[in-house]
Design a protein around this motif. Structure first.
Motif, short mmCIF file in Angstrom:
data_model
loop_
_atom_site.label_atom_id
_atom_site.label_comp_id
_atom_site.label_asym_id
_atom_site.label_seq_id
_atom_site.Cartn_x
_atom_site.Cartn_y
_atom_site.Cartn_z
N UNK A 69 0.82 -1.21 0.00
CA UNK A 69 0.00 0.00 0.00
C UNK A 69 0.86 1.26 0.00
N UNK A 70 0.31 2.33 -0.60
CA UNK A 70 0.93 3.65 -0.52
C UNK A 70 -0.13 4.67 -0.13
N UNK A 71 0.22 5.95 -0.16
CA UNK A 71 -0.68 7.00 0.33
C UNK A 71 -2.00 7.08 -0.43
N UNK A 72 -2.05 6.59 -1.65
CA UNK A 72 -3.27 6.68 -2.45
C UNK A 72 -4.01 5.35 -2.55
N UNK A 73 -3.57 4.35 -1.83
CA UNK A 73 -4.23 3.05 -1.85
C UNK A 73 -5.61 3.14 -1.18
N UNK A 74 -6.57 2.32 -1.61
CA UNK A 74 -7.91 2.35 -0.99
C UNK A 74 -7.85 1.92 0.47
N UNK A 75 -8.71 2.50 1.28
CA UNK A 75 -8.79 2.16 2.70
C UNK A 75 -9.87 1.10 2.88
N UNK A 76 -9.50 0.02 3.57
CA UNK A 76 -10.45 -1.06 3.84
C UNK A 76 -10.37 -1.43 5.32
N UNK A 77 -10.81 -0.54 6.19
CA UNK A 77 -10.69 -0.78 7.64
C UNK A 77 -11.49 -1.99 8.08
N UNK A 78 -10.92 -2.74 9.06
CA UNK A 78 -11.56 -3.98 9.50
C UNK A 78 -11.75 -4.04 11.01
N UNK A 79 -11.63 -2.91 11.67
CA UNK A 79 -11.86 -2.85 13.12
C UNK A 79 -12.48 -1.50 13.43
N UNK A 80 -13.18 -1.36 14.56
CA UNK A 80 -13.71 -0.05 14.94
C UNK A 80 -12.62 1.02 15.00
N UNK A 81 -11.45 0.64 15.47
CA UNK A 81 -10.32 1.57 15.53
C UNK A 81 -9.96 2.06 14.13
N UNK A 82 -9.81 1.13 13.19
CA UNK A 82 -9.42 1.49 11.82
C UNK A 82 -10.52 2.31 11.13
#
Length: 326
Positions: free
Chosen positions: A138-151
């Motif tokens: 991943x880099x700064x423009x990669x998609x975000x796919x959070x998998x926890x409430x924190x993320x």
């Protein structure tokens, strides 16, 4: 005149190291916590800087409180490092996690906008937002796919910072940090938990260590290295988001084995697996590209995983000896 910095969350690991760094650079440093009168600020005492900072109370979920503190402090730079900081605990306290991170970030940005002052703003992001990167880096423009409430909360804060930067021309940025450790890390975190068990064993104890998923892969760095990158971000003429990591990922098994090897022990004799410690949606792989920080900030890590473990173990041994002699 010296620049004035407000560090929200100064009592934590990153806040304390950042305060130490900025003081060395000649800054006037203010620091906030939820209740400054009740907080022991142990980390500031450990670094011998408690008397060098001005401490105030702040509830980041209250916009009026945040705006009032900005008017009182009138900072040149604001570092937002507060908020619930444990991925595991975020499953038990999802609402507190979202409010302290996402709402707290929004309140700071809105307070800065309403203050109409030229204040530079730093938001503490996390590589946890990328989720499981699998085979790609991943880099700064990669998609975000959070998998926890924190993320999820960190991802929300990231996009809020970017939205305010683009909408209002604010000097606001997010440091997307990988896992970073130090002797100031609380013992409830798995890395400090491991180091504590190893140090206790080295001093004659027979402490067993219970862990969850040993196959997870993370990029572990050194907190003092990372706060240097944080300070460099707000020193840039143009605001931008940066990934801060070592660029080297390791499994938790490698972390554990390295720690026990430093005291010439086989980790498998002392570690047991506890299914209760496995998170509902853990991330297997988390690899990132740090080339932008190297080019844009002139920043490179000095410590890698093995260095981090050795430094933490040395500090933990010293601490345990002091505790036993007191």
């Amino acid at each position: 005149m010296s620049r004035r910095a407000l560090i929200c969350g100064i009592s934590g690991q990153d806040g304390a190291y950042l305060a130490q760094l900025l003081l060395r650079k000649g800054y006037e440093v203010w620091g906030s916590s939820r209740d400054a009168e009740m907080n022991s600020f142990r980390n500031l005492h450990t670094l011998n800087i408690f008397k060098d900072v001005r401490l105030v109370s702040l509830n980041t979920s209250d916009l009026g409180s945040t705006l009032g503190l900005l008017r009182q402090c009138q900072p040149d730079e604001v570092f937002s490092l507060a908020g619930q900081s444990s991925v595991g605990l975020s499953y038990e306290q999802p609402i507190e996690t979202m409010q302290s991170i996402a709402q707290g970030t929004l309140n700071f940005l809105e307070a800065i906008r309403l203050s109409a002052r030229e204040i530079r703003f730093y938001n503490a992001g996390s590589t946890e937002c990328f989720g499981d990167t699998g085979d790609y880096v991943a880099d700064e423009e990669s998609p975000l796919r959070p998998r926890s409430p924190y993320a999820v909360a960190k991802a929300s804060a990231f996009w809020t910072v970017r939205a305010y930067r683009e909408a209002y021309g604010m000097h606001a940025c997010t440091g997307i940090l990988s896992n970073h450790e130090s002797p100031l890390r609380p013992r409830r975190f798995v890395t400090r938990k491991i180091i504590h068990a190893v140090a206790s064993l080295a001093l004659g104890g027979n402490e067993r260590l219970s862990l969850g998923n040993l196959n997870i892969e993370r990029d572990w760095g050194w907190a003092p290295d990372y706060v240097d990158a944080i300070a460099r971000m707000l020193a840039q003429d143009a605001p931008a988001d940066y990934l801060i990591a070592t660029g080297r990922s390791h499994t938790l098994t490698e972390f554990v084995a390295t720690a026990y090897r430093l005291i010439d022990r086989d980790w498998q004799e002392f570690v047991t697996l506890d299914p209760e410690l496995i998170r509902p949606t853990d991330i297997a792989h988390n690899k990132v590209n740090v080339s932008k920080a190297a080019v844009g900030l002139g920043w490179r890590p000095k410590y890698y995983m093995q260095d981090v473990i050795a430094a933490m173990l040395d500090a933990e041994l010293g601490l345990l000896r002091e505790e036993r002699n007191s």
